[in-house]
Design a protein around this motif. Sequence first.
Motif, PDB file in Angstrom:
ATOM      1  N   ILE A  16      23.142  48.999  39.777  1.00 43.55           N
ATOM      2  CA  ILE A  16      24.073  48.763  38.671  1.00 43.55           C
ATOM      3  C   ILE A  16      25.199  47.833  39.105  1.00 43.55           C
ATOM      4  N   ILE A  17      25.691  48.044  40.314  1.00 47.20           N
ATOM      5  CA  ILE A  17      26.814  47.240  40.822  1.00 47.20           C
ATOM      6  C   ILE A  17      26.396  45.786  41.002  1.00 47.20           C
ATOM      7  N   VAL A  18      25.260  45.560  41.674  1.00 48.01           N
ATOM      8  CA  VAL A  18      24.843  44.172  41.951  1.00 48.01           C
ATOM      9  C   VAL A  18      24.462  43.447  40.660  1.00 48.01           C
ATOM     10  N   LEU A  19      23.925  44.187  39.682  1.00 46.63           N
ATOM     11  CA  LEU A  19      23.615  43.550  38.405  1.00 46.63           C
ATOM     12  C   LEU A  19      24.898  43.107  37.709  1.00 46.63           C
ATOM     13  N   GLY A  20      25.930  43.949  37.769  1.00 49.90           N
ATOM     14  CA  GLY A  20      27.215  43.585  37.176  1.00 49.90           C
ATOM     15  C   GLY A  20      27.841  42.387  37.865  1.00 49.90           C
ATOM     16  N   VAL A  21      27.801  42.387  39.201  1.00 50.17           N
ATOM     17  CA  VAL A  21      28.367  41.266  39.955  1.00 50.17           C
ATOM     18  C   VAL A  21      27.588  39.984  39.670  1.00 50.17           C
ATOM     19  N   SER A  22      26.274  40.092  39.628  1.00 46.50           N
ATOM     20  CA  SER A  22      25.449  38.910  39.362  1.00 46.50           C
ATOM     21  C   SER A  22      25.717  38.353  37.971  1.00 46.50           C
ATOM     22  N   THR A  23      25.917  39.236  37.012  1.00 46.81           N
ATOM     23  CA  THR A  23      26.242  38.787  35.651  1.00 46.81           C
ATOM     24  C   THR A  23      27.566  38.038  35.626  1.00 46.81           C
ATOM     25  N   TYR A  24      28.561  38.570  36.346  1.00 52.22           N
ATOM     26  CA  TYR A  24      29.869  37.894  36.429  1.00 52.22           C
ATOM     27  C   TYR A  24      29.736  36.518  37.077  1.00 52.22           C
ATOM     28  N   LEU A  25      28.976  36.453  38.181  1.00 49.62           N
ATOM     29  CA  LEU A  25      28.811  35.182  38.875  1.00 49.62           C
ATOM     30  C   LEU A  25      28.108  34.148  37.990  1.00 49.62           C
ATOM     31  N   ALA A  26      27.108  34.596  37.231  1.00 50.96           N
ATOM     32  CA  ALA A  26      26.346  33.679  36.388  1.00 50.96           C
ATOM     33  C   ALA A  26      27.137  33.204  35.181  1.00 50.96           C
ATOM     34  N   LEU A  27      27.901  34.108  34.562  1.00 48.89           N
ATOM     35  CA  LEU A  27      28.563  33.775  33.298  1.00 48.89           C
ATOM     36  C   LEU A  27      29.995  33.281  33.456  1.00 48.89           C
ATOM     37  N   VAL A  28      30.637  33.659  34.547  1.00 48.09           N
ATOM     38  CA  VAL A  28      32.063  33.331  34.715  1.00 48.09           C
ATOM     39  C   VAL A  28      32.316  32.474  35.956  1.00 48.09           C
ATOM     40  N   PHE A  29      31.849  32.944  37.104  1.00 46.00           N
ATOM     41  CA  PHE A  29      32.182  32.289  38.376  1.00 46.00           C
ATOM     42  C   PHE A  29      31.546  30.906  38.505  1.00 46.00           C
ATOM     43  N   ALA A  30      30.266  30.805  38.198  1.00 44.34           N
ATOM     44  CA  ALA A  30      29.567  29.520  38.348  1.00 44.34           C
ATOM     45  C   ALA A  30      30.103  28.507  37.337  1.00 44.34           C
ATOM     46  N   PRO A  31      30.293  27.268  37.757  1.00 48.74           N
ATOM     47  CA  PRO A  31      30.808  26.249  36.819  1.00 48.74           C
ATOM     48  C   PRO A  31      29.766  25.885  35.768  1.00 48.74           C
TER      49      PRO A  31
END
Length: 232
Positions: A16-31
């Motif tokens: 659950i944690i890594v899925l949440g982090v990956s979602t943040y990285l894909a939708l917010v962190f990555a340009p």
Amino acid sequence: MQARPVFLKILDYLSIIVLGVSTYLALVFAPTEAVMGDVQRVFYFHIGTAWVGLMGFVIAAVSGIIYLVTKDMKWDRFEVAAVEVSTVFFFITIALGSIWARPAWNTWWTWDPRLTTAAVTELIYIAYFMLRAGLEDPEKRARFGAVYTLLGGISAPITFMVIRLFRTIHPVVIGSQSAEAQGGFSMTSDMKVAFFFALFAFTIIFIDMIWHRIRLGNLQDNVEQLKLKVTM
């Protein structure tokens, strides 16, 4: 039913944690990609699910070989778990690819070599469950299933390599771009962080789901053995 092992519980929470982090990285962190815009963000999950899907099909083939050698039913349960989880992930891969293709190619689907081999691979493993459902004898079902996954497993590397072997409009995210590719792009360092973390995240989720499916398979086998004893 046996209680979940402690490590499996930890893996559940970690998934659950890594899925949440990956979602943040894909939708917010990555340009935002300069040409494709925000639709490019589906690539992180698209490739992540494709990675575990194809990996699971190869694992299923290896499990089938081990079953044919050892005749140990635990490898049949492992094989079924790998195929079932991978089939779901690979369907998600195809669906996400269609979402990306609509604005990028102006169509939901085209019979490009990569898309064609991906569709064939998915159908091969859907047919696998139809084969197993038609066989009542556990050992015969396991034997036929093992041979099937061994032959079907050939489709996984073909699907992976086809965009590097043939002219295709499907982009090659890692490696040199095809001259015909439409939608190809080079990743920045932040994109690479999101990309490789997605691979890691879906690998963790894949392992977690495989473990749960094996536990379910153990219960199903116990029920089947009880039914056989009753009918004898």
